[in-house]
Design an enzyme around this catalytic site. Structure first.
Site, PDB file in Angstrom:
ATOM      1  N   SER A   1      31.931  30.261  37.504  1.00 20.40           N
ATOM      2  CA  SER A   1      32.696  31.048  36.540  1.00 20.40           C
ATOM      3  C   SER A   1      31.988  31.103  35.189  1.00 20.40           C
ATOM      4  O   SER A   1      31.335  30.131  34.785  1.00 20.40           O
ATOM      5  CB  SER A   1      34.074  30.405  36.353  1.00 20.40           C
ATOM      6  OG  SER A   1      34.694  30.857  35.170  1.00 20.40           O
TER       7      SER A   1
ATOM      8  N   LYS B   1      36.599  41.322  42.218  1.00 18.00           N
ATOM      9  CA  LYS B   1      37.647  40.341  42.543  1.00 18.00           C
ATOM     10  C   LYS B   1      38.952  40.662  41.822  1.00 18.00           C
ATOM     11  O   LYS B   1      38.946  40.952  40.623  1.00 18.00           O
ATOM     12  CB  LYS B   1      37.177  38.943  42.128  1.00 18.00           C
ATOM     13  CG  LYS B   1      38.223  37.853  42.272  1.00 18.00           C
ATOM     14  CD  LYS B   1      37.581  36.488  42.096  1.00 18.00           C
ATOM     15  CE  LYS B   1      38.570  35.355  42.228  1.00 18.00           C
ATOM     16  NZ  LYS B   1      39.368  35.147  41.021  1.00 18.00           N
TER      17      LYS B   1
ATOM     18  N   HIS C   1      44.617  36.090  41.796  1.00 20.00           N
ATOM     19  CA  HIS C   1      44.125  35.046  40.887  1.00 20.00           C
ATOM     20  C   HIS C   1      44.876  33.725  41.136  1.00 20.00           C
ATOM     21  O   HIS C   1      45.156  32.953  40.211  1.00 20.00           O
ATOM     22  CB  HIS C   1      44.315  35.495  39.429  1.00 20.00           C
ATOM     23  CG  HIS C   1      43.197  35.067  38.516  1.00 20.00           C
ATOM     24  ND1 HIS C   1      42.181  35.887  38.132  1.00 20.00           N
ATOM     25  CD2 HIS C   1      42.952  33.881  37.887  1.00 20.00           C
ATOM     26  CE1 HIS C   1      41.376  35.253  37.312  1.00 20.00           C
ATOM     27  NE2 HIS C   1      41.797  34.026  37.157  1.00 20.00           N
TER      28      HIS C   1
ATOM     29  N   TYR D   1      46.556  22.056  35.128  1.00 18.30           N
ATOM     30  CA  TYR D   1      45.822  23.294  34.831  1.00 18.30           C
ATOM     31  C   TYR D   1      45.418  23.957  36.150  1.00 18.30           C
ATOM     32  O   TYR D   1      45.468  25.188  36.289  1.00 18.30           O
ATOM     33  CB  TYR D   1      44.589  22.978  33.965  1.00 18.30           C
ATOM     34  CG  TYR D   1      43.575  24.083  33.919  1.00 18.30           C
ATOM     35  CD1 TYR D   1      43.866  25.306  33.324  1.00 18.30           C
ATOM     36  CD2 TYR D   1      42.308  23.914  34.509  1.00 18.30           C
ATOM     37  CE1 TYR D   1      42.931  26.328  33.306  1.00 18.30           C
ATOM     38  CE2 TYR D   1      41.373  24.930  34.484  1.00 18.30           C
ATOM     39  CZ  TYR D   1      41.687  26.140  33.889  1.00 18.30           C
ATOM     40  OH  TYR D   1      40.761  27.148  33.890  1.00 18.30           O
TER      41      TYR D   1
HETATM   42  C1  LIG Z   1      41.971  26.138  37.623  1.00 19.60           C
HETATM   43  C2  LIG Z   1      41.582  27.517  38.027  1.00 19.60           C
HETATM   44  C3  LIG Z   1      40.661  28.231  37.257  1.00 19.60           C
HETATM   45  C4  LIG Z   1      40.281  29.516  37.631  1.00 19.60           C
HETATM   46  N1  LIG Z   1      39.327  30.174  36.901  1.00 19.60           N
HETATM   47  C5  LIG Z   1      38.897  31.393  37.318  1.00 19.60           C
HETATM   48  C6  LIG Z   1      37.836  32.060  36.637  1.00 19.60           C
HETATM   49  O1  LIG Z   1      37.268  31.529  35.679  1.00 19.60           O
HETATM   50  N2  LIG Z   1      37.462  33.275  37.097  1.00 19.60           N
HETATM   51  C7  LIG Z   1      38.061  33.884  38.171  1.00 19.60           C
HETATM   52  O2  LIG Z   1      37.698  34.996  38.544  1.00 19.60           O
HETATM   53  N3  LIG Z   1      39.061  33.266  38.834  1.00 19.60           N
HETATM   54  C8  LIG Z   1      39.485  32.038  38.440  1.00 19.60           C
HETATM   55  N4  LIG Z   1      40.480  31.404  39.139  1.00 19.60           N
HETATM   56  C9  LIG Z   1      41.044  32.051  40.339  1.00 19.60           C
HETATM   57  C10 LIG Z   1      40.278  31.613  41.595  1.00 19.60           C
HETATM   58  O3  LIG Z   1      38.982  32.146  41.618  1.00 19.60           O
HETATM   59  C11 LIG Z   1      41.003  32.059  42.867  1.00 19.60           C
HETATM   60  O4  LIG Z   1      41.262  33.446  42.790  1.00 19.60           O
HETATM   61  C12 LIG Z   1      42.297  31.322  43.138  1.00 19.60           C
HETATM   62  O5  LIG Z   1      42.220  29.993  42.714  1.00 19.60           O
HETATM   63  C13 LIG Z   1      42.627  31.376  44.624  1.00 19.60           C
HETATM   64  O6  LIG Z   1      43.786  30.710  44.920  1.00 19.60           O
HETATM   65  P1  LIG Z   1      43.841  29.193  45.448  1.00 19.60           P
HETATM   66  O7  LIG Z   1      43.657  28.330  44.240  1.00 19.60           O
HETATM   67  O8  LIG Z   1      45.200  29.095  46.013  1.00 19.60           O
HETATM   68  O9  LIG Z   1      42.732  29.010  46.457  1.00 19.60           O
HETATM   69  C14 LIG Z   1      40.870  30.119  38.776  1.00 19.60           C
HETATM   70  C15 LIG Z   1      41.782  29.390  39.535  1.00 19.60           C
HETATM   71  C16 LIG Z   1      42.142  28.115  39.181  1.00 19.60           C
HETATM   72  C17 LIG Z   1      43.113  27.346  40.049  1.00 19.60           C
END
Ligand SMILES: Cc1cc2nc3c(=O)[nH]c(=O)nc-3n(C[C@H](O)[C@H](O)[C@H](O)COP(=O)(O)O)c2cc1C
Length: 376
Positions: free
Chosen positions: A105, A250, A274, A23
């Site tokens: 989150s 964001k 994202h 996930y």
């Molecule tokens: C498992 C997972 C859940 C995430 N859930 C959210 C979320 O609830 N809200 C949000 O704005 N971004 C969410 N993101 C995006 C992260 O905030 C972020 O933009 C992203 O993980 C950055 O890339 P990286 O994983 O390579 O550091 C999620 C990312 C992952 C990996």
């Protein structure tokens, strides 16, 4: 031995079930943008400089006016509490001890109130625009009551990009023991004991809005019915008018959207795709960072995320004009690997890598970072 984020990732892989690991690790569709995020960071090279006095490299700066020990924040990730019991609480504690912000989150396992009660420290809160604006209003009020120091509004999830690993692995929230995952779960007894049979296993902030027995299928349906595909910049202005504190937008990947975000009243924007989990085929975040920094032209802060796995990666983002970087997966791997201590370790690793990288590029402080650090 834990020397880099890759070591924490490997430990996480051994400690949590595959469905949870995937996930985090996965992206949308063919995962092209996910791969690009890392590949484009990896392809950048530094300009090495020597014989500059770097005996006192300073990493301290501010993010939306908040003093931080280094230009890093833990980005919002849903379901963090399934990577480790009380994951969001531990994350907030580790971040506070390390002197960096934690952004919680909406789709967390612990609730805003849980984290506030357990830490007593300000944190950031992230939300999406829902069809039910009453729920947005309620979340804003709860974030204000918890004295959250910034609100992050995520713009790039009006509709959900398909993450195919999740249905393939049978990911559910709350997690369930099934015939298919029995062996996998049996080999992760600590996780099973604390999370599978633990106290908090479903969406803490959504209590009363999503049934406790709902599976992730129901969640994607919930997302489809609750997240607002008609949301537009007027709605962002509405959030701006309701939230008196710092507002971070964001999910900006385009210069035009950066200008519109600025006009809507952003204190900061996050250049982000994202983590490759939404529009597959979108550019890597790092490849559009410089043009967005130029478009914003100092009128608000620009943060960066997507593929940050080391202090070198943070340095590359700073060199292209980011004020700070957010981590998603690097944080989740660390949390799954070793809870609060794991998150602190990840931050420490990145802090040391960033300090050495600044020194070897002849850069004596975060404020002095810039394109001169790179071979462009
Ligand atoms: C498992 C997972 C859940 C995430 N859930 C959210 C979320 O609830 N809200 C949000 O704005 N971004 C969410 N993101 C995006 C992260 O905030 C972020 O933009 C992203 O993980 C950055 O890339 P990286 O994983 O390579 O550091 C999620 C990312 C992952 C990996």
């Amino acid at each position: 031995m834990i020397l880099d984020i890759g070591d924490l990732r490997e430990l996480a892989r051994r400690r949590i079930p595959r469905a949870i690991f995937d996930y985090a690790a996965g992206g949308a569709y063919e995962e092209r943008t996910l791969l690009r995020n890392s590949a484009d960071l990896d392809a950048m090279t530094f300009r090495q400089r020597v014989m500059v006095d770097v005996s006192n490299v300073s990493l301290e700066t501010t993010l939306v006016g908040i003093p931080v020990s280094m230009p890093l924040a833990i980005g919002p990730t849903g379901l963090a509490g399934l990577f480790h019991a009380d994951g969001e609480i531990l994350a907030a504690k580790a971040a506070a001890a390390c002197g960096i912000p934690y952004c919680m989150s909406t789709m967390s396992i612990c609730s805003i109130e849980d984290v506030r009660a357990a830490t007593g420290k300000p944190f950031w809160f992230q939300q999406y625009l829902m069809k039910d604006r009453g729920f947005n209003r309620e979340l804003i009020e709860r974030a204000a009551a918890a004295q959250c120091s910034a609100l992050m509004l995520t713009l790039d999830l009006q509709v959900l990009g398909e993450r195919r690993r999740d249905p393939r692995n049978g990911l559910t929230v709350p997690p369930r023991l099934t015939l298919r995952n029995a062996w996998d779960v049996a080999t992760k007894p600590a996780w099973a004991f604390k999370v599978l049979f633990g106290k908090r296993r479903t969406f803490g902030n959504l209590a009363g809005r999503i049934g406790d027995s709902s599976g992730i299928r129901t969640l994607s349906e919930w997302t489809a019915t609750q997240f607002d595909p008609s949301a537009n910049w007027r709605d962002v202005e509405w959030v701006r008018s309701r939230w008196p504190g710092k507002l971070i937008l964001k999910g900006v990947l385009d210069t035009e959207d950066a200008r519109l975000g600025l006009a809507a009243g952003a204190d900061a924007i996050v250049v982000s795709n994202h983590g490759g989990r939404q529009l597959d085929g979108a550019p890597s975040s790092i490849s559009v960072l410089a043009e967005i920094v130029a478009a914003v032209d100092g009128r608000c802060e620009v943060f960066f995320d997507g593929g940050i796995r080391s202090g070198q990666d943070i340095a590359k983002a700073l060199a292209l004009g980011a004020r700070g970087a957010l981590i998603g997966r690097s944080f989740l791997y660390a949390l799954a690997a070793a809870g609060e201590a794991g998150v602190a370790k990840a931050v420490e690793i990145m802090r040391n890598e960033l300090r050495v990288t600044l020194a070897l590029t002849g850069t004596s402080s975060v404020a002095a970072a810039g394109p001169h650090m790179l071979r462009l």
